[in-house]
Write a protein that holds these residues in place. Sequence first.
Motif, short mmCIF file in Angstrom:
data_model
loop_
_atom_site.label_atom_id
_atom_site.label_comp_id
_atom_site.label_asym_id
_atom_site.label_seq_id
_atom_site.Cartn_x
_atom_site.Cartn_y
_atom_site.Cartn_z
N SER A 48 9.78 5.80 16.33
CA SER A 48 9.75 4.79 15.27
C SER A 48 8.37 4.79 14.63
O SER A 48 7.39 5.18 15.26
N THR A 61 10.41 1.15 11.76
CA THR A 61 11.41 1.99 11.11
C THR A 61 11.75 3.13 12.05
O THR A 61 10.88 3.93 12.40
N TYR A 87 3.00 6.44 6.74
CA TYR A 87 2.92 5.55 7.90
C TYR A 87 1.62 5.78 8.66
O TYR A 87 1.09 6.88 8.70
#
Length: 123
Positions: A48, A61, A87
Motif C-alpha cells: 500500500s 491506497t 507517493y
Amino acid sequence: KKDKYMLSPCAAKDKFVIMELCDDIRIDTIQLANFEFFSGVFRDIRISVAQQYLSDTDGWTEVGTYQAKNSRGVQTFHPIVELRPFYRYMRIDFLSNYGNEYFCPVSLLRVYGLTQMEEWKWD
C-alpha cells in the motif's frame, strides 16, 4: 549491506513495515529478497502507498496483493497500471510465509519509479 536486514518472527501477527521514500515518486517496480538460510520466506504480501504518513490502515491506497515464490533471491513486483499519482510512503504487510522456521527476514527492499522532476524533464 547483506549483514543488515529486517528480522521478524514468522508467527507474529500483523507483520508490516512502513518506509518513507527519498522523494515523492510514481512507483514502477518493487523488489524484495531474503538471502538468509534456515529462515522462513515471505509468501503473500500486500503493498500500500500514501502521500503522507498514516499511523492506521485507513487512508492507504492498496497497490496490490502478491504471492512471492519460495526462493531466496530478488523477487520483483509491479504495481497496477492505474497507479498514477506520486507517493512518499509505502507499507508492506506480510500476510503469510513459506516453511515453519522461527524468523522471516527481509534482506533487501528496492523501490523504483519516476520523480516529479524526472517527469517534468521527460515532458
